[in-house]
Scaffold this motif. Structure first.
Motif, short mmCIF file in Angstrom:
data_model
loop_
_atom_site.label_atom_id
_atom_site.label_comp_id
_atom_site.label_asym_id
_atom_site.label_seq_id
_atom_site.Cartn_x
_atom_site.Cartn_y
_atom_site.Cartn_z
N PHE A 49 3.12 -23.04 -67.67
CA PHE A 49 3.05 -22.18 -66.21
C PHE A 49 1.66 -22.36 -65.38
N GLY A 50 1.80 -22.89 -64.22
CA GLY A 50 0.73 -23.51 -63.44
C GLY A 50 1.63 -24.11 -62.17
N GLY A 51 0.48 -24.09 -60.83
CA GLY A 51 0.95 -25.00 -59.83
C GLY A 51 0.75 -26.37 -59.88
N ILE A 52 1.86 -27.14 -59.73
CA ILE A 52 1.83 -28.55 -59.82
C ILE A 52 2.44 -29.09 -58.30
N SER A 53 1.63 -29.87 -57.91
CA SER A 53 2.08 -30.39 -56.44
C SER A 53 3.42 -31.19 -56.36
N ARG A 54 3.96 -31.40 -55.36
CA ARG A 54 4.94 -32.20 -54.93
C ARG A 54 4.71 -33.80 -54.68
N VAL A 70 7.35 -30.72 -73.10
CA VAL A 70 6.71 -29.76 -72.85
C VAL A 70 7.75 -29.04 -71.62
N SER A 71 8.21 -27.73 -71.94
CA SER A 71 9.22 -27.18 -71.10
C SER A 71 8.68 -27.11 -69.45
N GLU A 72 9.28 -27.63 -68.38
CA GLU A 72 8.80 -27.34 -67.17
C GLU A 72 9.70 -26.03 -66.44
N ARG A 73 10.20 -25.28 -67.29
CA ARG A 73 10.99 -24.07 -66.70
C ARG A 73 10.13 -23.30 -65.91
N TYR A 74 8.74 -23.06 -66.18
CA TYR A 74 7.97 -22.01 -65.46
C TYR A 74 6.86 -22.75 -64.56
N ILE A 75 6.95 -23.92 -64.59
CA ILE A 75 6.06 -24.69 -63.56
C ILE A 75 6.41 -24.22 -62.15
N LEU A 76 5.32 -24.22 -61.26
CA LEU A 76 5.39 -23.98 -59.84
C LEU A 76 5.06 -25.14 -59.18
N ARG A 77 6.23 -25.62 -58.35
CA ARG A 77 5.95 -26.80 -57.66
C ARG A 77 5.93 -26.39 -56.27
N THR A 78 4.80 -27.01 -55.72
CA THR A 78 4.24 -26.68 -54.22
C THR A 78 4.10 -27.87 -53.47
N ASP A 79 3.60 -27.74 -52.15
CA ASP A 79 2.87 -28.64 -51.40
C ASP A 79 1.65 -28.91 -51.23
N TYR A 80 0.79 -28.26 -51.92
CA TYR A 80 -0.70 -28.22 -51.99
C TYR A 80 -0.84 -29.49 -52.93
N LEU A 81 -1.99 -30.20 -52.80
CA LEU A 81 -2.39 -31.58 -53.66
C LEU A 81 -3.02 -31.13 -54.55
N THR A 82 -2.82 -32.31 -55.28
CA THR A 82 -3.30 -32.37 -56.91
C THR A 82 -4.77 -32.45 -57.10
N THR A 83 -5.15 -31.48 -57.89
CA THR A 83 -6.69 -31.64 -58.13
C THR A 83 -7.17 -33.01 -58.92
N GLY A 101 -10.92 -29.88 -55.61
CA GLY A 101 -9.70 -29.27 -55.92
C GLY A 101 -9.57 -27.99 -54.94
N ALA A 102 -10.20 -27.76 -53.99
CA ALA A 102 -10.13 -26.60 -53.03
C ALA A 102 -8.88 -26.68 -52.54
N ASN A 103 -8.28 -25.23 -52.38
CA ASN A 103 -6.83 -25.18 -51.91
C ASN A 103 -5.77 -26.16 -52.70
N ALA A 104 -5.98 -26.56 -53.95
CA ALA A 104 -5.35 -27.43 -54.82
C ALA A 104 -4.06 -26.77 -55.31
N ALA A 105 -3.00 -27.35 -55.78
CA ALA A 105 -1.78 -26.70 -56.25
C ALA A 105 -2.08 -25.71 -57.25
N ASP A 106 -3.03 -26.27 -58.29
CA ASP A 106 -3.23 -25.37 -59.50
C ASP A 106 -4.07 -24.08 -59.05
#
Length: 315
Positions: A49-54, A70-83, A101-106
Motif C-alpha cells: 500500500f502506497g502511492g505510485i506514479s502513473r 506482490v499484490s497490487e490490489r492496494y496500490i494507489l496510482r496518481t499523477d504525482y511523479l516518482t521519487t 521527492g517533494a510532492n512525489a507520489a509516495d
C-alpha cells in the motif's frame, strides 16, 4: 497476508568517473518496496500500500511487483511523479542517499486513500520517511490505529537525514510510533542519529516498556541483538564479500517477518510466547539473508531456495 506500506522509488547509482558527465545505473528501490519484494521472494503473500506514479518509472515499479508476485490490489496510482534517490557509497559499500521527492507520489497519500480489507492483514509494516512526512505519515498512523486490534504492527524507523534533517522530528515521531507497534527493527546507525551516545540496550528496554513486544537492533556486519521482556540475544554477523549494503536492512526485515509467520507468531500473544532459542534462530536467519544481499549490487534480495537450510532450522 503481509501489508507493506510506504515508499517506492528509483535509486540512482553514479559512476563517480572524472569529467563533466555522470552515468547512472537506475535501480528500483525504497525500503518498504524492498521489504514487500523480499517477502514475496521468500514465498510469502505480500501486498503493497502506497502511492505510485502513473509516469514511466511508476509503470516499472508496478511491473516489478507483478513479476515478483506482490499484490497490487492496494496500490494507489496518481499523477504525482516518482521519487528519485541519488546513492553514493563510501569505501565500505555503505550508502548515503540524496532524495528528490517533494510532492512525489509516495508522499501524497491521505486518510481518504486508506484501503478497506475484506480480510485484515496478519502483519502490517511501515517505515522510513513515509512514516514521518505528511500527509502520508498521518494516513499511515490512522491505518495502524484502525488495524492494530487484529494485526501485528511492524516498524523500521530507517532514518533518512537527507529527506528531513531535523533529528528531533525523527526521534519524536519514532517515540510516538513505538507504543503503536509490536515489532521494531532498527539499526545502530539510526539510533546514533536520533539518540547519540545513549546505550542501545537502554533504548530497547525503554521501547519495550512503552509497549513494543520485540525490539531488534542491527549492527551491520557485526550482526544483531534481540530484546524482549527478560531476554537479550546477541547474534554475530556472517562473513561475506561485500559488494554494497543497499537493501541489507530491508532483507533483514523481510526475513524477520517471514520467519515470525513460519514460527506461528501471528498475534501479539504468540509473539510474546516465543522462546529464547526460537528468537536466536530467527535473528540468525535474518542475518544470513541480509548477508546474501550484501554480496550483490543493489537491493537484490534472496529467494527462499537460497535459504533452504536456514528455513529448515527455523522451528
Amino acid at each position: 497476508m503481509f501489508l507493506i506500506c510506504g515508499e517506492a522509488l528509483f535509486d540512482l547509482f553514479g559512476d563517480n568517473s572524472p569529467g563533466d558527465s555522470v552515468a547512472f545505473d537506475a535501480r528500483i528501490g525504497g525500503s518498504p518496496f524492498n521489504v514487500a519484494m523480499g517477502l514475496a521472494r521468500l514465498g510469502e503473500e505480500a501486498a503493497f500500500f502506497g502511492g505510485i506514479s502513473r509516469d514511466a518509472l511508476g509503470e516499472k515499479l508496478v511491473d516489478k511487483f507483478r513479476t515478483e508476485g506482490v499484490s497490487e490490489r492496494y496500490i494507489l496510482r496518481t499523477d504525482y511523479l516518482t521519487t528519485l534517490s541519488l546513492v553514493q557509497k563510501d569505501a565500505h559499500g555503505s550508502p548515503a542517499y540524496t532524495f528528490y521527492g517533494a510532492n512525489a507520489a509516495d508522499r501524497m497519500v491521505t486518510e481518504a486513500d486508506l484501503p478497506i480489507f475484506d480480510t485484515p492483514p496478519a502483519f502490517l509494516h511501515i517505515g522510513s520517511y513515509t512514516a514521518l512526512v505528511e500527509p502520508v505519515a498521518g494516513a499511515l498512523k490512522r491505518l495502524i490505529a484502525r488495524e492494530k486490534p487484529h494485526t501485528l504492527i511492524s516498524f523500521d524507523p530507517n532514518i533518512r537525514p537527507t529527506v528531513v534533517s531535523d533529528m528531533d522530528l525523527w526521534r519524536n515521531n519514532t517515540e510516538a510510533l513505538v507504543p503503536l507497534t509490536d515489532l521494531i527493527k532498527v539499526s545502530d546507525e539510526d539510533l546514533e542519529l536520533i539518540a547519540p551516545g545513549e546505550p542501545v540496550d537502554k533504548i530497547a528496554r525503554h521501547w519495550l516498556a512503552a509497549g513494543a513486544g520485540l525490539v531488534i537492533v542491527t549492527r551491520g556486519g557485526d550482526g544483531a541483538t534481540a530484546f524482549a521482556p527478560g531476554i537479550e540475544i546477541d547474534c554475530p554477523g556472517v562473513k561475506v564479500s561485500v559488494e554494497d549494503t543497499v537493501g541489507a536492512g530491508d532483507t533483514f526485515q523481510a526475513a524477520l517477518l517471514a520467519g515470525l509467520r513460519h514460527l506461528g507468531a501471528t498475534s501479539r500473544t504468540a509473539l510474546e510466547n516465543l522462546q529464547q532459542e526460537q528468537l536466536r534462530r530467527l535473528v540468525e536467519f535474518a542475518v544470513t539473508a541480509a548477508g546474501i544481499t550484501c554480496s550483490r549490487r543493489g537491493a537484490d534480495l534472496p529467494r527462499k531456495a537460497e535459504l533452504e537450510k536456514e528455513w529448515a532450522g527455523l522451528k
